[in-house]
Design an enzyme around this catalytic site. Structure first.
Site, PDB file in Angstrom:
ATOM      1  N   ASP A   1       8.424   3.434  -0.964  1.00 27.06           N
ATOM      2  CA  ASP A   1       8.323   4.624  -0.101  1.00 27.06           C
ATOM      3  C   ASP A   1       8.295   4.186   1.358  1.00 27.06           C
ATOM      4  O   ASP A   1       7.383   3.483   1.787  1.00 27.06           O
ATOM      5  CB  ASP A   1       7.069   5.432  -0.454  1.00 27.06           C
ATOM      6  CG  ASP A   1       7.136   6.853   0.079  1.00 27.06           C
ATOM      7  OD1 ASP A   1       7.511   7.022   1.261  1.00 27.06           O
ATOM      8  OD2 ASP A   1       6.833   7.795  -0.676  1.00 27.06           O
TER       9      ASP A   1
ATOM     10  N   SER B   1       9.706  12.880   1.594  1.00 24.99           N
ATOM     11  CA  SER B   1       9.794  12.216   0.293  1.00 24.99           C
ATOM     12  C   SER B   1      10.034  13.164  -0.878  1.00 24.99           C
ATOM     13  O   SER B   1      10.483  12.717  -1.933  1.00 24.99           O
ATOM     14  CB  SER B   1       8.508  11.431   0.019  1.00 24.99           C
ATOM     15  OG  SER B   1       8.362  10.403   0.960  1.00 24.99           O
TER      16      SER B   1
ATOM     17  N   GLU C   1      -7.951   5.699  -8.840  1.00 25.54           N
ATOM     18  CA  GLU C   1      -8.557   6.030  -7.545  1.00 25.54           C
ATOM     19  C   GLU C   1      -8.585   7.545  -7.419  1.00 25.54           C
ATOM     20  O   GLU C   1      -7.747   8.243  -7.992  1.00 25.54           O
ATOM     21  CB  GLU C   1      -7.719   5.409  -6.422  1.00 25.54           C
ATOM     22  CG  GLU C   1      -8.294   5.521  -5.026  1.00 25.54           C
ATOM     23  CD  GLU C   1      -9.553   4.685  -4.801  1.00 25.54           C
ATOM     24  OE1 GLU C   1     -10.444   5.146  -4.079  1.00 25.54           O
ATOM     25  OE2 GLU C   1      -9.655   3.567  -5.364  1.00 25.54           O
TER      26      GLU C   1
ATOM     27  N   GLU D   1       6.814   3.289  -8.049  1.00 28.82           N
ATOM     28  CA  GLU D   1       6.787   3.517  -6.607  1.00 28.82           C
ATOM     29  C   GLU D   1       5.736   2.650  -5.928  1.00 28.82           C
ATOM     30  O   GLU D   1       4.577   2.635  -6.333  1.00 28.82           O
ATOM     31  CB  GLU D   1       6.469   4.986  -6.287  1.00 28.82           C
ATOM     32  CG  GLU D   1       6.542   5.248  -4.781  1.00 28.82           C
ATOM     33  CD  GLU D   1       5.723   6.447  -4.301  1.00 28.82           C
ATOM     34  OE1 GLU D   1       6.067   6.991  -3.251  1.00 28.82           O
ATOM     35  OE2 GLU D   1       4.744   6.835  -4.963  1.00 28.82           O
TER      36      GLU D   1
ATOM     37  N   ASP E   1      13.054   5.784  -0.262  1.00 30.57           N
ATOM     38  CA  ASP E   1      13.378   7.204  -0.096  1.00 30.57           C
ATOM     39  C   ASP E   1      13.827   7.510   1.326  1.00 30.57           C
ATOM     40  O   ASP E   1      14.635   8.392   1.564  1.00 30.57           O
ATOM     41  CB  ASP E   1      12.196   8.085  -0.526  1.00 30.57           C
ATOM     42  CG  ASP E   1      10.857   7.607   0.032  1.00 30.57           C
ATOM     43  OD1 ASP E   1      10.816   6.574   0.742  1.00 30.57           O
ATOM     44  OD2 ASP E   1       9.853   8.275  -0.250  1.00 30.57           O
ATOM     45  N   HIS E   2      13.307   6.743   2.287  1.00 25.49           N
ATOM     46  CA  HIS E   2      13.647   6.956   3.694  1.00 25.49           C
ATOM     47  C   HIS E   2      13.132   5.766   4.479  1.00 25.49           C
ATOM     48  O   HIS E   2      12.374   4.951   3.954  1.00 25.49           O
ATOM     49  CB  HIS E   2      13.020   8.251   4.220  1.00 25.49           C
ATOM     50  CG  HIS E   2      11.528   8.287   3.996  1.00 25.49           C
ATOM     51  ND1 HIS E   2      10.646   7.534   4.734  1.00 25.49           N
ATOM     52  CD2 HIS E   2      10.780   8.942   3.078  1.00 25.49           C
ATOM     53  CE1 HIS E   2       9.422   7.731   4.289  1.00 25.49           C
ATOM     54  NE2 HIS E   2       9.465   8.573   3.266  1.00 25.49           N
TER      55      HIS E   2
ATOM     56  N   HIS F   1       8.889   9.173   9.783  1.00 26.82           N
ATOM     57  CA  HIS F   1      10.026   8.613   9.057  1.00 26.82           C
ATOM     58  C   HIS F   1      11.189   8.431  10.030  1.00 26.82           C
ATOM     59  O   HIS F   1      11.196   9.020  11.101  1.00 26.82           O
ATOM     60  CB  HIS F   1      10.464   9.559   7.939  1.00 26.82           C
ATOM     61  CG  HIS F   1       9.384   9.832   6.930  1.00 26.82           C
ATOM     62  ND1 HIS F   1       9.518  10.765   5.925  1.00 26.82           N
ATOM     63  CD2 HIS F   1       8.158   9.272   6.763  1.00 26.82           C
ATOM     64  CE1 HIS F   1       8.425  10.768   5.189  1.00 26.82           C
ATOM     65  NE2 HIS F   1       7.581   9.889   5.676  1.00 26.82           N
TER      66      HIS F   1
HETATM   67 ZN   LIG Z   1       5.803   9.381   4.680  1.00 26.08          ZN
END
Ligand SMILES: [Zn+2]
Length: 539
Positions: A87, A137, A309, A352, A398-399, A499
């Site tokens: 991510d 995302s 968590e 991820e 994703d970016h 991002h």
């Molecule tokens: Zn972000």
């Protein structure tokens, strides 16, 4: 002029050939003059310096192995498909993580290769959402797992649905790769260091017009955690590991780490999950700490839910500070592959590394990069425990993020360090380079965000949100910029770094991996996984 040059070149070539022939047949007569070296022909002969260079030899060897990579175009050739998503792992993050990983091993770093950089195929991915030049995302994950680009903020509904429109979302659902795999009797898994209800993991199973509905949704729609537990495709998800316990627990319940649940409907979804799967036939196991993880018996575990968590799991470098103890991304990846491999029909898994993104948002390159290095380790675990013959591994992001690698640092300069030029640019003391304002600067900076701060050796990048924005230039002369608690300078003041909109990379190994070469839309990733993984059956 050109003609003269050409004919001279041909004459020289001919001379070389004749000389080579005559050498074979006769040695020079005693006393004859020593043969003169043939004149070099510019543009036609590689120099010795070239041929003896390691760069040259390595390149030649790379050609040899690249030629031998098998190309498999067959539909369904990949029994297993693993999608790794870093991510926020943009190209600059990959470059910096590579250098950091090499430097942690005592190398200069630039030449190092992360696990996935050794894969035979790579390409570029266009990440924009249908309504945003720089994406979020939810839209990007939807594109990867459904083959359809959509808006920012929505999960697995198409772009005609307004964000937050519950009724509208029910009319325009998109089926995911994970659901297709379940429908074919494959096993499925999701692993993330973020909340398992967070946008990227949620995109594998949930359909909502608002990514924020993690534990509550308006009348008529179901929240994301409920959708995970109730997933109707096949027999539901087989292996789930990540953070986000709070979305599964009622507000009245306090978990083992002292955090309360977020659900206001009084439902305990962990109990609901156990009730669904412990039916006397399947053996379903819920775990929530390191000792539970270490105690997993692969042979006897049919279903696994691990929620380590209350919110996101720890940054990798901050994991030792966890109250109950939690596994690393690479440990979870290895265990998930062991569990999923038991199904002879194969599996689909999404892994991820969710907190590369969070490190960047907090302006901590240290946290983002050390999590990216751990992600590369997780990919290595997958490469080591699967075969390129029957498993397609796709690694992408994703970016991107607005982190840059700038200045002219000398080769091997610490990637988290201050810029040291080769020539120090005429400044009196050879060493740290100074900008036009007379101050040193780091190789890594951010175009926007909270800006500079320093929390000593703290490994929790989220410390940064407790203090005000301090964008722009600072005097960092006295700062150890390589320490865990250092947050880089940022130009434009924002409460969270953003991002970035440029393309991200995609790396792949296994059947169909060559199809990801070139520059493609993010939604294309689904089509490669579905084709090579045979996820659409005979359709
Ligand atoms: Zn972000």
């Amino acid at each position: 002029m050109q003609l003269n040059k050409l004919s001279a070149a041909f004459a020289a070539l001919l001379g070389l050939t004749l000389a080579a022939c005559s050498d074979n047949n006769s040695a020079p007569a005693p006393g004859a003059p020593a043969p003169q070296p043939e004149p070099e022909v510019p543009g036609l002969v590689l120099s010795d310096a070239q041929r003896n260079s390691d760069w040259y030899k390595n390149g030649a060897a790379a050609i040899a192995s690249a030629r031998d990579v098998a190309i498999n175009n067959d539909r369904g050739a990949a029994r297993n498909v693993i999608l790794f998503v870093g991510d926020g792992m943009g190209i600059s993050t990959v470059t910096a993580a590579r250098i950091l990983a090499g430097q942690l091993q005592g190398q200069s770093g630039e030449e190092y290769q992360l696990s996935f950089e050794k894969m035979p195929f790579a390409g570029l991915i266009k990440t924009y959402n249908t309504n945003q030049q720089t994406p979020d995302s939810a839209g990007t994950a939807t594109a990867m797992v459904t083959g359809v680009k959509t808006k920012a903020g929505v999960l697995n509904v198409d772009e005609t649905v307004a964000r937050g429109d519950c009724a509208g979302s029910l009319q325009r659902p998109l089926t995911t790769a994970l659901e297709l795999a379940e429908g074919l009797g494959k096993s499925t898994g999701i692993v993330s260091t973020a909340r398992i209800t967070h946008a990227t993991p949620a995109a594998t199973y949930a359909k909502v017009p608002e990514r924020g509905w993690e534990y509550a949704a308006p009348e008529g729609c179901k929240d994301i955690a409920t959708q995970l537990v109730e997933l109707a495709a096949g027999d539901g998800i087989d292996v789930v590991m990540g953070g986000g316990r709070r979305s599964f627990l009622p507000a009245e319940v306090t978990d083992l780490e002292g955090k309360t649940g977020r659900r206001t409907d009084g439902v305990n979804l962990i109990d609901a999950w156990k009730a669904r799967y412990n039916d006397g036939v399947t053996n379903a196991r819920y775990i929530e700490d390191q000792s539970g993880f270490d105690g997993i018996e692969v042979a006897s575990t049919d279903k696994l839910l691990g929620l380590f968590e209350s919110s996101h799991m720890r940054y990798e470098e901050d994991r030792d500070n966890d109250v109950a103890g939690e596994p690393s991304l690479s440990q979870m990846t290895g265990k998930a592959i062991e569990l999923l491999s038991k199904n002879e029909n194969g599996y689909f898994m999404m892994v991820e590394s969710g907190r590369i993104d969070h490190g960047h948002h907090a302006g901590s390159a240290y946290s983002a990069l050390t999590d990216a290095v751990e992600m590369a380790k997780a990919v290595q675990v997958a490469m080591d425990n699967t075969s390129a013959e029957d498993t397609l591994i796709v690694v992408t992001a994703d970016h991107s993020h607005v982190m840059t690698i700038a200045g002219y640092p000398t080769r091997g300069n610490p990637i988290l360090g201050k810029v040291v030029n080769n020539d120090s640019r005429g400044q009196p003391e050879a060493g740290v380079a100074l900008a036009a304002d007379g101050l040193p600067y780091t190789t890594i900076t951010y175009a926007n965000g909270l800006g500079h701060a320093h929390y000593g050796a703290s490994t929790d990048a989220d410390d940064r949100y407790e203090d005000p924005i301090s964008a722009g230039r600072q005097d960092i002369s006295a700062s150890d910029t390589e320490s865990a608690g250092y947050h880089q300078e940022a130009l434009v003041p924002l409460g969270s770094e953003t991002h970035a909109g440029e393309d991200v990379g995609v790396w792949a190994r296994g059947p169909g991996s060559h199809l990801l070469s070139g520059t493609n839309e993010q939604s294309f990733i689904f089509h490669v996984m579905a084709h090579s993984g045979g996820l659409m059956g005979e359709n």
